[in-house]
Design an enzyme around this catalytic site. Structure first.
Site, short mmCIF file in Angstrom:
data_model
loop_
_atom_site.label_atom_id
_atom_site.label_comp_id
_atom_site.label_asym_id
_atom_site.label_seq_id
_atom_site.Cartn_x
_atom_site.Cartn_y
_atom_site.Cartn_z
N VAL A 29 -24.37 82.18 118.52
CA VAL A 29 -24.86 82.93 119.70
C VAL A 29 -25.17 84.37 119.29
O VAL A 29 -26.26 84.89 119.57
CB VAL A 29 -23.79 82.90 120.83
CG1 VAL A 29 -24.12 83.91 121.92
CG2 VAL A 29 -23.67 81.49 121.41
N ASP A 134 -11.38 67.25 124.45
CA ASP A 134 -11.27 66.06 125.30
C ASP A 134 -12.53 65.19 125.34
O ASP A 134 -12.45 64.01 125.66
CB ASP A 134 -10.91 66.46 126.73
CG ASP A 134 -9.58 67.20 126.81
OD1 ASP A 134 -8.77 67.07 125.88
OD2 ASP A 134 -9.37 67.91 127.81
N GLY A 177 -6.08 64.66 125.60
CA GLY A 177 -7.26 64.15 126.31
C GLY A 177 -7.19 64.36 127.81
O GLY A 177 -8.03 63.85 128.54
N HIS A 256 -0.50 69.89 120.11
CA HIS A 256 -1.50 70.95 119.94
C HIS A 256 -2.09 71.07 118.54
O HIS A 256 -3.07 71.79 118.35
CB HIS A 256 -0.93 72.30 120.38
CG HIS A 256 -0.89 72.45 121.87
ND1 HIS A 256 0.09 71.85 122.63
CD2 HIS A 256 -1.72 73.08 122.74
CE1 HIS A 256 -0.14 72.13 123.91
NE2 HIS A 256 -1.23 72.87 124.00
O1 F6P Z 1 -8.36 70.38 127.50
C1 F6P Z 1 -7.82 70.45 126.21
C2 F6P Z 1 -6.36 70.14 126.23
O2 F6P Z 1 -5.86 70.24 124.91
C3 F6P Z 1 -5.98 68.80 126.84
O3 F6P Z 1 -6.18 67.72 125.96
C4 F6P Z 1 -4.53 69.03 127.18
O4 F6P Z 1 -4.10 68.18 128.23
C5 F6P Z 1 -4.53 70.47 127.62
O5 F6P Z 1 -5.66 71.08 127.03
C6 F6P Z 1 -3.30 71.25 127.25
O6 F6P Z 1 -3.44 72.53 127.77
P1 F6P Z 1 -2.49 73.76 127.39
O7 F6P Z 1 -2.75 74.12 125.97
O8 F6P Z 1 -2.88 74.83 128.35
O9 F6P Z 1 -1.10 73.25 127.59
#
Ligand code: F6P
Length: 326
Positions: A29, A134, A177, A256
């Site tokens: 970008v 996701d 997901g 994560h």
């Molecule tokens: O939308 C991406 C995602 O990693 C999902 O797969 C998961 O449910 C959510 O975010 C977790 O969010 P956070 O990092 O805010 O707990």
């Protein structure tokens, strides 16, 4: 939808959950904008940063050395307060204060929803780039970060398979997901999971147990059950399988780790192409669109349509995965 005003100054923002490849998209970008004579600002910490005016100049060198880095150099923040009109008004003041003519929003479905609200309320030119592990966004075959997350999960499962085989165990492996099974389906297919549990397909624990027992009779020594986080609780499913099969069952929640790491070639390619196209659309006076990749071509879809339509799950891939892992 053509916007008449000449686009001289734009901003880029990465709200919501980060995804590997966001940095690659920011770079695309910024560099496309500068090469096209525009000034670019980076909004830090997503919508929160816009509200607080955490906005900084981005130059060609600001985005050097980030093409291969996971996360987002602009940082991000979940911002539920953005649902309040009074809070959004503060953000709109900042858009005016910085003389912004347009904005590229890199993010998932939450970012698309917020972009749509901004467009409706103040008729501001926005182009969205789908970035979410996701892959649940209509209008693109895959969103930035999905391929990387799938590769990360598959690498983890291949390792778990080694210990599962040595101990002749079943592993219930939970992948991310949110409410969708796109990650679980791809991961299950390519990791050779004996069962894939996703929210889109009702599951039958007796049928899965029977499949495992049948596999055991044929001499299989390890079993992988891939579970989408939105389809059930890994520990509950593990207990039920243990009870019904007498096999030794363990749980692994990948978590994560799927959101981090160096973006894969596919995530980077999408980020380069979509990032550049988003800026050119603003330059052409377009707004209210999301850029996506469909059959390897960059396609634009109105944000409203993206939000209205549900991305279908590839049921043929689901059946294939089940057949191949029989
Ligand atoms: O939308 C991406 C995602 O990693 C999902 O797969 C998961 O449910 C959510 O975010 C977790 O969010 P956070 O990092 O805010 O707990």
């Amino acid at each position: 939808m053509v916007y008449k005003k000449k686009i001289k100054t734009i901003a880029v923002v990465t709200p919501g959950g980060d995804a590997p490849g966001m940095n690659t998209a920011i770079r695309a970008v910024v560099r496309t904008a500068i090469f096209n004579g525009m000034k670019v600002y980076g909004i830090e910490k997503g919508w929160q940063g816009l509200i607080e005016g955490k906005i900084r100049d981005l130059e060609l060198q600001s985005v050097g050395g980030i093409i291969n880095r996971g996360g987002t150099m602009l940082h991000t923040h979940r911002c539920p307060e953005f649902r309040q009109k009074t809070v959004r008004n503060k953000a709109y003041e900042k858009l005016r204060a910085y003389n912004l003519d347009g904005m590229v929003v890199i993010g998932g479905d939450g970012s698309l929803g917020a972009s749509n609200v901004i467009i409706k309320e103040i008729d501001f030119p926005i182009i969205n780039i789908p970035a979410s592990i996701d892959n649940d966004i209509y209008g693109t075959d895959y969103s930035i970060g999905f391929d990387t997350a799938v590769n990360t999960a598959v690498e983890a499962i291949d390792k778990i398979r080694d210990t599962a085989t040595s101990h002749e165990r079943v592993f219930v492996i939970e992948v991310m997901g949110r409410n969708n099974g796109f990650i679980a389906l791809d991961v299950g297919l390519v990791a050779g999971a004996e069962a894939i549990i996703i929210p889109e397909v009702p599951f039958n624990i007796d049928a899965i147990s029977q499949k495992l027992r049948y596999g055991q009779q044929r001499g299989k020594s390890s079993f992988i059950v891939v579970l989408a986080e939105g389809a059930g609780h890994a520990h509950d499913i593990a207990k039920q399988l243990q009870k019904r099969t007498n096999l030794d069952v363990r749980v692994s929640i990948i978590g994560h780790i799927q959101r981090g790491g160096s973006p894969s070639a596919l995530s980077r390619e999408a980020a380069c192409k979509l990032g550049a196209r988003a800026v050119m659309l603003l330059k052409e006076g377009k707004k209210g669109l999301m850029v996506g990749l469909i059959s390897d071509k960059v396609i634009e879809t109105p944000i409203e349509e993206v939000l209205r339509r549900k991305k279908p799950l590839d049921m043929a891939a689901y059946k294939l995965a089940n057949m191949l892992a029989s």
